[in-house]
Scaffold this active site. Sequence first.
Site, PDB file in Angstrom:
ATOM      1  N   SER A 129      15.914 -15.106  27.017  1.00  0.00           N
ATOM      2  CA  SER A 129      15.206 -14.522  28.140  1.00  0.00           C
ATOM      3  C   SER A 129      16.240 -14.028  29.135  1.00  0.00           C
ATOM      4  CB  SER A 129      14.312 -15.592  28.777  1.00  0.00           C
ATOM      5  OG  SER A 129      13.745 -15.111  29.973  1.00  0.00           O
ATOM      6  N   LYS A 154      14.254 -10.884  25.047  1.00  0.00           N
ATOM      7  CA  LYS A 154      13.174 -10.647  26.027  1.00  0.00           C
ATOM      8  C   LYS A 154      13.824 -10.282  27.344  1.00  0.00           C
ATOM      9  CE  LYS A 154      10.655 -14.172  28.688  1.00  0.00           C
ATOM     10  NZ  LYS A 154       9.880 -15.411  28.558  1.00  0.00           N
ATOM     11  N   LYS A 156      13.190  -9.385  31.427  1.00  0.00           N
ATOM     12  CA  LYS A 156      12.238  -9.463  32.526  1.00  0.00           C
ATOM     13  C   LYS A 156      12.076  -8.064  33.109  1.00  0.00           C
ATOM     14  CE  LYS A 156      11.743 -14.030  32.832  1.00  0.00           C
ATOM     15  NZ  LYS A 156      10.437 -14.709  32.774  1.00  0.00           N
ATOM     16  N   ASP A 181       8.810  -9.390  29.826  1.00  0.00           N
ATOM     17  CA  ASP A 181       8.034 -10.397  30.567  1.00  0.00           C
ATOM     18  C   ASP A 181       7.911  -9.957  32.014  1.00  0.00           C
ATOM     19  OD1 ASP A 181       6.832 -12.615  31.632  1.00  0.00           O
ATOM     20  OD2 ASP A 181       8.396 -14.051  31.052  1.00  0.00           O
ATOM     21  N   GLU A 206       4.663  -9.851  27.801  1.00  0.00           N
ATOM     22  CA  GLU A 206       4.309 -11.184  28.295  1.00  0.00           C
ATOM     23  C   GLU A 206       3.780 -11.089  29.719  1.00  0.00           C
ATOM     24  OE1 GLU A 206       7.461 -13.985  27.550  1.00  0.00           O
ATOM     25  OE2 GLU A 206       6.675 -15.437  28.992  1.00  0.00           O
ATOM     26  N   ASP A 231       1.488 -16.381  29.240  1.00  0.00           N
ATOM     27  CA  ASP A 231       2.319 -17.522  29.650  1.00  0.00           C
ATOM     28  C   ASP A 231       1.566 -18.242  30.771  1.00  0.00           C
ATOM     29  OD1 ASP A 231       4.232 -19.179  30.847  1.00  0.00           O
ATOM     30  OD2 ASP A 231       5.827 -17.694  30.910  1.00  0.00           O
ATOM     31  N   LYS A 255       4.224 -23.794  26.734  1.00  0.00           N
ATOM     32  CA  LYS A 255       5.157 -24.598  27.523  1.00  0.00           C
ATOM     33  C   LYS A 255       4.447 -25.932  27.741  1.00  0.00           C
ATOM     34  CE  LYS A 255       7.451 -20.796  29.955  1.00  0.00           C
ATOM     35  NZ  LYS A 255       7.494 -20.006  31.193  1.00  0.00           N
ATOM     36  N   GLY A 283      10.463 -21.564  28.102  1.00  0.00           N
ATOM     37  CA  GLY A 283      11.309 -22.481  28.857  1.00  0.00           C
ATOM     38  C   GLY A 283      11.193 -22.223  30.340  1.00  0.00           C
TER      39      GLY A 283
HETATM   40  O1  OSB Z   1       8.248 -16.637  32.496  1.00  0.00           O
HETATM   41  O2  OSB Z   1       9.115 -17.520  30.780  1.00  0.00           O
HETATM   42  C1  OSB Z   1       9.097 -17.365  32.012  1.00  0.00           C
HETATM   43  C2  OSB Z   1      12.091 -19.158  33.596  1.00  0.00           C
HETATM   44  C3  OSB Z   1      11.515 -19.659  34.740  1.00  0.00           C
HETATM   45  C4  OSB Z   1      10.201 -19.382  35.005  1.00  0.00           C
HETATM   46  C5  OSB Z   1       9.452 -18.608  34.108  1.00  0.00           C
HETATM   47  C6  OSB Z   1      10.017 -18.120  32.940  1.00  0.00           C
HETATM   48  C7  OSB Z   1      11.371 -18.375  32.709  1.00  0.00           C
HETATM   49  C8  OSB Z   1      12.091 -17.834  31.560  1.00  0.00           C
HETATM   50  C9  OSB Z   1      13.356 -18.551  31.130  1.00  0.00           C
HETATM   51  O3  OSB Z   1      11.778 -16.814  30.992  1.00  0.00           O
HETATM   52  C10 OSB Z   1      13.244 -19.182  29.802  1.00  0.00           C
HETATM   53  C11 OSB Z   1      14.334 -20.223  29.586  1.00  0.00           C
HETATM   54  O4  OSB Z   1      14.183 -21.380  30.030  1.00  0.00           O
HETATM   55  O5  OSB Z   1      15.338 -19.880  28.973  1.00  0.00           O
HETATM   56 MG    MG Z   2       7.045 -15.869  30.940  1.00  0.00          MG
END
Ligand code: OSB
Ligand code: MG
Length: 361
Positions: A129, A154, A156, A181, A206, A231, A255, A283
């Site tokens: 991510s 992925k 953001k 995402d 996402e 999510d 999660k 995560g």
């Molecule tokens: O939306 O998946 C998410 C981290 C913090 C809050 C939300 C998200 C995330 C990540 C990081 O995408 C995923 C990771 O822990 O590597």
């Molecule tokens: Mg997410």
Amino acid sequence: MLHYFKVSIPLIQEFKTSFGVQYQREAVILRYYDGEIEAFGEMVSDEYPGYSYEFNDAEIIVIKKYLAPILKKTQDPEEFSKLTEHIKGHNMAKAALEMMLYDYISKKEEKPLYKFIGRTKGYADVGISIGISSIDATISTVEKAVNRGYKRIKVKIQKGHDIELLKSLRGKFPNIPLSVDANQDYTLKDLETLKKLDDFNLEYIEQPLGKDDFIGYTKLKKEIQTKICLDESIESPESAIMYIEAGIADIINLKPGRMGGIGNTLKVIDIAKKNSVGLWVGGMLETGIGRSFNISIASLEDVKLPGDTSPNDKYFWKDITMEVFTMENGRIYPFNNPGIGVTIDYPNFIQVMKDGEKIID
Ligand code: OSB
Ligand code: MG
């Protein structure tokens, strides 16, 4: 004996999403000790309620005032979950304790958590991510991630940082498994932009819309081809049923720490499986404790898509756990010691600890 500890671990690089920038991970660690067995949990909420309404200082109150008294009555995770049902919401706080109890009972049975749960592949496929930064910086991060063997990239996105980014990424990497995402940043007013995402052969989008924008999703689903992965919307088995039965959720980002724990996660997996919904484990920048829980779940047979369970050296110079997850050919393996199989690096733990308290004697 139950303790909570709040730790704040600096991130090697800030992590930017559509809901904010994080420079550190503030985690709440739960420690349960019965004189023999030491078990741990990690709450996935953060300092600020940007991802969810839950945030650390509030959830600590929920744990102290409402959940810890229930923990005195039972150490069985399933019973604990049942007894906490009358408390509305706060699934992150509930999950932290429920998962800690899973660590506890699997340690009691001297089994690694992933074998205690069963139906395991023995490994998890790993994606990465990548937070928001400039297009050039993102390209160089993606290049390194692809070379390191990550099985899915992925990135953001947020309003105004989407189409141009994807044009550049697809220009450089036409064939990599790529997803985006949005962390709830869009509304149906952005339909034209969301439709354009169909041009980039994405694995899925996402959480494009707000977590409760059920009507928005039903309309969006008719307008785009790209699969929708949820999510934030999936807080419980009930919300999974709602979004799956409405035909909105093609894929779910599991999660356990967001859905009230491992018991609920197994329920969501069952519902998803019956409806051919794709699954992967996400995560929340967890420490080695939370990561270990996630990797155990990601190693389940029914979790088939690469998740966000990257090794922690991506985020931290130094974790609070001794054991280091390594990734080989895009795969990561759960530890084979009892429970979550990690031990605390106490010298480092003390360095990053902000406060803590004994909740139950
Ligand atoms: O939306 O998946 C998410 C981290 C913090 C809050 C939300 C998200 C995330 C990540 C990081 O995408 C995923 C990771 O822990 O590597
Ligand atoms: Mg997410």
